[in-house]
Each structure stands twice: as C-alpha cells, then as structure tokens.
Design an enzyme around this catalytic site. Structure first.
Site, mmCIF file in Angstrom:
data_model
loop_
_atom_site.group_PDB
_atom_site.id
_atom_site.type_symbol
_atom_site.label_atom_id
_atom_site.label_comp_id
_atom_site.label_asym_id
_atom_site.label_seq_id
_atom_site.Cartn_x
_atom_site.Cartn_y
_atom_site.Cartn_z
ATOM 1 N N GLU A 116 71.227 -66.478 4.007
ATOM 2 C CA GLU A 116 71.693 -65.261 4.683
ATOM 3 C C GLU A 116 71.459 -64.083 3.747
ATOM 4 O OE1 GLU A 116 75.348 -65.358 6.805
ATOM 5 O OE2 GLU A 116 74.777 -67.177 7.892
ATOM 6 N N LYS B 277 85.761 -69.200 27.608
ATOM 7 C CA LYS B 277 85.287 -68.282 26.554
ATOM 8 C C LYS B 277 83.812 -67.937 26.774
ATOM 9 C CE LYS B 277 84.346 -68.055 21.586
ATOM 10 N NZ LYS B 277 84.269 -68.783 20.309
ATOM 11 N N LYS C 59 79.294 -73.556 17.696
ATOM 12 C CA LYS C 59 78.264 -72.662 18.250
ATOM 13 C C LYS C 59 77.282 -73.444 19.110
ATOM 14 C CE LYS C 59 77.603 -69.061 14.738
ATOM 15 N NZ LYS C 59 76.511 -68.482 13.937
ATOM 16 N N ASP D 256 73.812 -64.837 14.288
ATOM 17 C CA ASP D 256 74.744 -64.407 13.252
ATOM 18 C C ASP D 256 75.844 -63.584 13.906
ATOM 19 O OD1 ASP D 256 75.471 -64.552 10.550
ATOM 20 O OD2 ASP D 256 74.847 -62.477 10.243
#
Ligand code: ITT
Length: 188
Positions: free
Chosen positions: A35, A165, A11, A63
């Site tokens: 979370e 991507k 990420k 998220d």
C-alpha cells in the site's frame, strides 16, 4: 472472470454478494500488494497495476477508509493502522465530548482499482454517509461496522446482515459503478 485481490474475507463475501446480481464471476486471490503512501485512489491504482502485472489477468483491488468529520477526517487513509491500535473503543473515547449526533458525521469511502493486461488502471469511487454511534452495536460485519450508524436504517452496519449492508454500502457503490463500466466496455 475478474480476480479480486484482498486479504480480507469479509470484503470477498460482500463483493460476491454484489457481483452475483450482475452474473459476473469473481475469483479471489490474496496475493497482497504494497500500500503506497497516499490517497485511497493512489493505493487502488498502484495495487491494481502491480497485481495485474504479477498475474497477467484482469484484477480488482479495493481500498477503503472511515473519514470522521469532527476528527478532521481521521482515521482516513490510516484506517487499518488505527483499527489495529486504537480500535473502536479508542475512536469512541476520542469522540466522548461530541454530543450532537450531526457533529458525529462520518463517511466510509471505497475506491476500486481495475487493471487488465496491457492497459492502464482505472478507478471507481463509492461513499456512504453515517454517524459514529456512542457505543458499539451489533455483531455482524467487521472492523468499524459496529460504530457506524446509518440514520435511515436506525441501525449500525454491525446490526445489518451482509445482504442489507450490501444494498447501499460504500463498497456496493464503488463496485456497482465499476461493474456498469465493465459491462459497457467489454461489449465488442
Ligand atoms: P485489503 O487486503 O483489501 O487491503 P484491508 O482489511 O486491509 O483489506 P482496507 O485497507 O481497505 O482493507 O481497509 C482499511 C481499514 O478499514 C481496515 O481496518 C478495514 O478492516 C476497515 N474497513 C474497510 N471496509 C470496511 C467496512 O465495510 N466496514 C468496516 N470496516 C471496514
């Protein structure tokens, strides 16, 4: 300077790719955050607020989840747990009897949470549409990338480079929306 809170190096690299285009410096910290149980939006909001209070500087968290239509949006908010337990082969097995490509529709959703000291968190949504492939393909990317097929590219995310991507992914869409808002709102 914005600090991206995540434990996921993939990420970080994807976010850097996107932030570079806007000339905004991104720092990484894997402080971690609880979370909460709830939607991606709930997780992003509470994670950003927690990390901002802890570090006392502007932060983002992100998220994400994979939502498969034929499986009633499974794994959705359980995407991490399902990736660690069933994995991609388990998902493919669950979908064995679904032959028609349109019936294998899925989307990746991403929610960015941003919080700056002394203000309430803001959230930004991104999504990308695709299909679950019938076999794993490609070795780029991570987690669900090798089973997420994008029709207009005739490839899975796993067959696309990070740069490719990051031109249209769920993460690109949520981060771009955030960055545009950030630029507009940080003008004095
Ligand atoms: P954080 O520390 O930022 O929470 P994470 O890896 O736990 O990182 P998420 O909770 O956002 O990330 O993601 C839920 C699951 O979906 C997890 O297994 C991820 O690896 C996977 N995932 C997220 N984004 C993805 C992407 O772009 N391609 C493939 N899988 C992805």
């Amino acid at each position: 300077m914005i600090t991206f809170i995540t434990g996921n190096q993939h990420k970080v690299k994807e976010a850097e790719e996107i932030f570079q285009k806007f000339n905004i410096n991104l720092e990484h910290n894997d402080l971690g955050y609880n979370e909460v149980q709830g939607t991606l939006e709930d997780v992003a909001k509470s994670g950003a607020k927690y990390a901002c209070e802890k570090l006392n500087k502007p932060v983002i968290v992100e998220d994400a989840g994979l939502f498969i239509k034929a499986l009633n949006n499974f794994p959705g908010t359980y995407s991490s747990y399902v990736q660690e337990t069933l994995g991609n082969s388990g998902i493919l097995k669950l979908m064995n009897d679904i032959i028609n490509p349109e019936d294998r529709y899925a989307e990746f959703r991403s929610v960015v949470g941003y919080c700056a000291p002394n203000s309430e968190p803001e959230i930004f949504l991104g999504c990308v549409k695709g299909q679950i492939s019938t076999e794993e393909k490609g070795s780029f990317g991570f987690a669900y990338d090798s089973i997420f097929y994008v029709e207009k590219k005739c490839k899975t995310f796993g067959e696309l480079t990070r740069k490719e991507k990051s031109q249209f992914s769920h993460r690109k869409n949520s981060l771009k929306t955030f960055i545009e808002w950030y630029i507009e709102n940080s003008l004095e």
